[in-house]
Design a protein around this motif. Structure first.
Motif, PDB file in Angstrom:
ATOM      1  N   PHE A  96       0.815  -1.215   0.000  1.00  0.00           N
ATOM      2  CA  PHE A  96       0.000   0.000   0.000  1.00  0.00           C
ATOM      3  C   PHE A  96       0.854   1.273   0.000  1.00  0.00           C
ATOM      4  O   PHE A  96       0.377   2.346  -0.367  1.00  0.00           O
ATOM      5  CB  PHE A  96      -0.943   0.016   1.207  1.00  0.00           C
ATOM      6  CG  PHE A  96      -0.259   0.230   2.528  1.00  0.00           C
ATOM      7  CD1 PHE A  96      -0.071   1.512   3.027  1.00  0.00           C
ATOM      8  CD2 PHE A  96       0.207  -0.844   3.273  1.00  0.00           C
ATOM      9  CE1 PHE A  96       0.555   1.721   4.242  1.00  0.00           C
ATOM     10  CE2 PHE A  96       0.834  -0.645   4.490  1.00  0.00           C
ATOM     11  CZ  PHE A  96       1.021   0.638   4.973  1.00  0.00           C
ATOM     12  N   LEU A  99       1.309   3.724  -2.972  1.00  0.00           N
ATOM     13  CA  LEU A  99       0.311   4.760  -3.270  1.00  0.00           C
ATOM     14  C   LEU A  99       0.846   6.158  -2.957  1.00  0.00           C
ATOM     15  O   LEU A  99       0.344   7.151  -3.497  1.00  0.00           O
ATOM     16  CB  LEU A  99      -0.974   4.502  -2.473  1.00  0.00           C
ATOM     17  CG  LEU A  99      -1.737   3.213  -2.826  1.00  0.00           C
ATOM     18  CD1 LEU A  99      -2.912   3.019  -1.882  1.00  0.00           C
ATOM     19  CD2 LEU A  99      -2.216   3.258  -4.271  1.00  0.00           C
ATOM     20  N   HIS A 100       1.847   6.226  -2.091  1.00  0.00           N
ATOM     21  CA  HIS A 100       2.422   7.528  -1.759  1.00  0.00           C
ATOM     22  C   HIS A 100       3.112   8.175  -2.960  1.00  0.00           C
ATOM     23  O   HIS A 100       3.383   9.383  -2.942  1.00  0.00           O
ATOM     24  CB  HIS A 100       3.433   7.387  -0.615  1.00  0.00           C
ATOM     25  CG  HIS A 100       2.810   7.026   0.701  1.00  0.00           C
ATOM     26  ND1 HIS A 100       2.084   7.934   1.456  1.00  0.00           N
ATOM     27  CD2 HIS A 100       2.791   5.857   1.396  1.00  0.00           C
ATOM     28  CE1 HIS A 100       1.658   7.340   2.567  1.00  0.00           C
ATOM     29  NE2 HIS A 100       2.072   6.087   2.551  1.00  0.00           N
ATOM     30  N   MET A 102       1.812   8.356  -5.955  1.00  0.00           N
ATOM     31  CA  MET A 102       0.808   8.798  -6.924  1.00  0.00           C
ATOM     32  C   MET A 102       1.003  10.252  -7.362  1.00  0.00           C
ATOM     33  O   MET A 102       0.839  10.573  -8.540  1.00  0.00           O
ATOM     34  CB  MET A 102      -0.593   8.596  -6.350  1.00  0.00           C
ATOM     35  CG  MET A 102      -1.047   7.148  -6.307  1.00  0.00           C
ATOM     36  SD  MET A 102      -1.206   6.420  -7.958  1.00  0.00           S
ATOM     37  CE  MET A 102      -2.558   7.401  -8.613  1.00  0.00           C
TER      38      MET A 102
END
Length: 390
Positions: A96, A99-100, A102
């Motif tokens: 996860f 996602l940083h 993005m």
């Protein structure tokens, strides 16, 4: 202005040096190395753009600016991920956590050379950057509106800076029980990162003031602080070789983390040590290990032992090789294995073998198993099974 450019040029070179070294380092925690490399590279890009604006190569400014734009949108996340991974000792990012990154994807879309009707006014952008407003450029720099830049980046900085400090305070890694080297490095990293991020907002205080000397003063202070930080780290080898130059071997043929002097130096220094001195050093070294138990610190090295005793490093190495009969790595692992043998029977019901080994100072599981088998001739499970039978 010449003085400010001088300091900026030196700091720019140092940042590039450290970023390249960390990015291609094969030892240490690669995740931490590369996150730190991205942070250094981002700062390098900011200073490089300032140098281009104040030089005779302003034609390169648009290309360099667009090249580093995606990096600026992920460095706040890199700052947060570095701290989290450092605290949790992660070797790879969790799923996860990707996602940083993005915002960097949107930044790439933003700078893609679309056929826009209105060309980018690079001259005005250069003027705004020269006025020390890198976070608050009000001109369009790509596909999206200027809000994407002068609002998006400050929001990212503030959010990630806040959650990073919250995570640190929640983890209690700054407590005195934490290994001194880890705590010192994290504090240094947090303070430096926070300072430079918040310094980007100082331009708001002078937004409507047209005083060129303020911009020059900012550049000089910026460069001097980078140099002071580098000098500080150079004078603290545990930080320098533990987290920045992680793959440096101090001597040819020497294993990483083992900072003993080579045999040639030891033999050259042999005659300068009297037998009484050798015996005194040997006793003092053993007392430090048994009373203060520094072997429980995973980054403890021979340079730290020498500093504790206030004697030269090569004297410590000579005593180990000639009186104790072991190199530093094997010697300190012997103490760690003894500690493990005492602690594991007491903690085996609630802790794994690897967890207890980590508490005893071993940085990696492989190092622990190799050291245990070297000391006992058996693997831990077989050793304690044999103990139960006997």
């Amino acid at each position: 202005m010449t003085l400010s450019l001088f300091f900026s040029s030196i700091s720019c070179f140092l940042l590039l040096l450290f970023s390249l070294h960390l990015f291609f380092a094969k030892r240490g925690n690669r995740l931490l190395n590369r996150l730190l490399a991205l942070l250094f590279l981002s700062r390098f890009g900011q200073i490089l753009i300032t140098l281009f604006i104040h030089s005779d190569h302003q034609t390169l400014f648009p290309f360099v600016y667009q090249l580093f734009t995606p990096l600026w949108y992920i460095t706040p996340a890199c700052f947060y991920l570095y701290v989290i991974s450092f605290i949790q000792r992660n070797q790879q990012p969790l799923k996860f956590q990707w996602l940083h990154f993005m915002p960097a994807i949107f930044a790439v879309i933003h700078i893609f050379p679309w056929h826009l009707s209105n060309p980018v006014n690079w001259n005005l952008i250069a003027i705004q950057i020269a006025e020390n407003k890198q976070l608050f450029i009000t001109e369009r720099t790509g596909l999206f509106s200027p809000v994407f830049y002068y609002l998006g980046r400050p929001v990212l900085v503030i959010v990630y800076l806040s959650v990073t400090w919250y995570a640190v305070l929640k983890s209690k890694i700054l407590d005195k029980k934490t290994e001194p080297v880890r705590r010192d490095w994290l504090l240094l990293f947090l303070r430096i990162g926070t300072f430079f991020y918040l310094a980007g907002f100082l331009s708001l205080a002078f937004w409507n003031i047209d005083k060129p000397y303020i911009n020059t003063l900012f550049m000089i202070i910026n460069g001097m602080i980078v140099l002071i930080i580098m000098v500080f780290v150079l004078h603290h080898p545990r930080l320098f070789y533990g987290y920045l130059f992680v793959s440096v071997n101090l001597n040819p043929g020497q294993k990483h983390g083992d900072t003993e002097a080579p045999a040639q130096i030891n033999q050259a220094k042999k005659m300068s040590l009297l037998p009484e001195q050798l015996l005194k050093y040997s006793i003092s070294m053993k007392e430090v290990m048994e009373i203060k138990q520094p072997y429980l610190l995973e980054n403890f090295q021979i340079v730290d032992l020498a500093g504790e005793l206030n004697i030269p490093v090569h004297h410590c190495s000579f005593v180990l090789n000639n009186l104790i009969g072991k190199n530093f790595r094997d010697w300190i692992n012997e103490y760690r294995i003894r500690s493990f043998m005492e602690q594991y029977p007491l903690k085996s019901e609630r802790m794994t073998i690897e967890s207890v080994a980590h508490e005893c100072g071993f940085k990696s599981t492989a190092t622990f198993y190799n050291a245990f088998k070297k000391e006992t001739g058996l693997m831990p499970t077989a050793y304690f099974s044999q103990k139960k039978v006997s």
